[in-house]
Design a protein around this motif. Structure first.
Motif, PDB file in Angstrom:
ATOM      1  N   ASN A  35     -16.952  13.520  24.802  1.00  0.00           N
ATOM      2  CA  ASN A  35     -14.697  13.761  24.930  1.00  0.00           C
ATOM      3  C   ASN A  35     -14.553  13.453  26.238  1.00  0.00           C
ATOM      4  OD1 ASN A  35     -14.351  13.449  21.445  1.00  0.00           O
ATOM      5  ND2 ASN A  35     -15.744  15.005  22.083  1.00  0.00           N
ATOM      6  N   ASN A  48     -13.566   8.890  22.622  1.00  0.00           N
ATOM      7  CA  ASN A  48     -14.733  10.133  22.146  1.00  0.00           C
ATOM      8  C   ASN A  48     -15.924   8.805  21.885  1.00  0.00           C
ATOM      9  OD1 ASN A  48     -16.076   9.820  18.858  1.00  0.00           O
ATOM     10  ND2 ASN A  48     -16.175  12.037  20.262  1.00  0.00           N
ATOM     11  N   ILE A  74     -16.403   6.967  10.840  1.00  0.00           N
ATOM     12  CA  ILE A  74     -16.354   7.954  12.629  1.00  0.00           C
ATOM     13  C   ILE A  74     -16.161   9.057  11.938  1.00  0.00           C
ATOM     14  CG2 ILE A  74     -15.312   7.957  14.362  1.00  0.00           C
ATOM     15  CD1 ILE A  74     -14.693   5.430  14.952  1.00  0.00           C
ATOM     16  N   VAL A  76     -15.614  12.612  14.268  1.00  0.00           N
ATOM     17  CA  VAL A  76     -14.882  13.450  15.135  1.00  0.00           C
ATOM     18  C   VAL A  76     -14.574  14.977  15.279  1.00  0.00           C
ATOM     19  CG1 VAL A  76     -12.262  12.791  14.642  1.00  0.00           C
ATOM     20  CG2 VAL A  76     -12.990  13.212  17.026  1.00  0.00           C
ATOM     21  N   PHE A  99     -12.034   5.356  19.978  1.00  0.00           N
ATOM     22  CA  PHE A  99     -13.217   5.691  20.319  1.00  0.00           C
ATOM     23  C   PHE A  99     -14.224   4.861  20.570  1.00  0.00           C
ATOM     24  CE2 PHE A  99     -10.882   7.422  16.080  1.00  0.00           C
ATOM     25  CZ  PHE A  99     -11.720   8.540  16.315  1.00  0.00           C
ATOM     26  N   THR A 136     -13.893   3.256   9.007  1.00  0.00           N
ATOM     27  CA  THR A 136     -13.293   2.379  10.318  1.00  0.00           C
ATOM     28  C   THR A 136     -12.370   1.085   9.503  1.00  0.00           C
ATOM     29  OG1 THR A 136     -15.406   1.677   9.629  1.00  0.00           O
ATOM     30  CG2 THR A 136     -15.056   2.861  11.525  1.00  0.00           C
TER      31      THR A 136
END
Length: 214
Positions: A35, A48, A74, A76, A99, A136
């Motif tokens: 990150n 990210n 995804i 995070v 991302f 996504t």
């Protein structure tokens, strides 16, 4: 284009920000191995870096995956997102999550939209920490080709939205919808309805798609 490091991901994000938004990056800082944060005059971006999308979304959240007709997500860190939302921002700059995948695909969403969506739908997993697991299909794609699978799913979700638009929104729907204003496509109806249970519509949708050969 293959991206191998966070530095490469941040450079890719900077180029995309410059090209799409016309904003020059004047400051960048790393927050660990995956990150980083880049600053422009008007925005702050949390970058990210991830290898690829996670195909286990359907396995972890089968009911949600069925409702939104999508199986990739995804992950995070929840802490990273919350810390980013609390970053010093006296100039009230726009905050965005970006991302960057190893293959060069770039996605974007506001941190508040991602957080609210995952909190409401309980899309959290624990893997040496707590992570949001976001589908996504609801991310804005800044770079990379739209696959046939993505197009078909968006078309189907749009059809769900059209069918559901015949129904009235209640007060809770409108409050929930307020957090999704920055999506690249108007998914307001389908996000609300799919998460509230659209099972009774699916048969008619499938029949319609077969007739239209979608």
């Amino acid at each position: 284009m293959q991206i191998k490091t966070l530095s490469g991901a941040m450079t890719a994000a900077e180029r995309k920000v410059k090209r799409l938004f016309g904003e020059d990056v004047y400051k960048r800082e790393k927050l660990g191995d995956y990150n980083g944060v880049i600053h422009t005059k008007y925005s702050i971006f949390l970058v990210n870096f991830i290898e690829e999308t996670d195909k286990k979304f359907k396995t972890v959240f089968p009911e949600v995956a069925k409702q939104i007709m999508w199986d990739e997500g995804i992950k995070v860190s929840k802490k990273v997102v919350i810390d980013f939302l609390n970053i010093p921002n006296s100039d009230r700059k726009k905050l965005s999550l970006v991302f960057v995948l190893k293959n060069g695909d770039v996605f974007q969403i506001s941190p508040i939209s991602l957080m609210n969506f995952c909190e409401i739908a309980n899309l959290e997993v624990e893997e040496k920490g707590v992570y949001y697991f976001f589908p996504t299909i609801f991310l804005k794609k800044l770079s990379g080709k739209v696959t046939p699978k993505e197009k078909k799913t968006k078309d189907r979700l749009s059809l769900v939205s059209q069918i559901n638009s015949l129904e009235e929104f209640d007060e809770d729907d409108m409050e929930f919808a307020a957090t999704f204003r920055d999506f690249d496509v108007d998914f307001l109806g389908e996000i609300i309805r799919t998460l509230r249970n659209i099972e009774h519509h699916l048969e008619s949708i499938e029949n319609y798609l077969k007739r239209k050969k979608v």
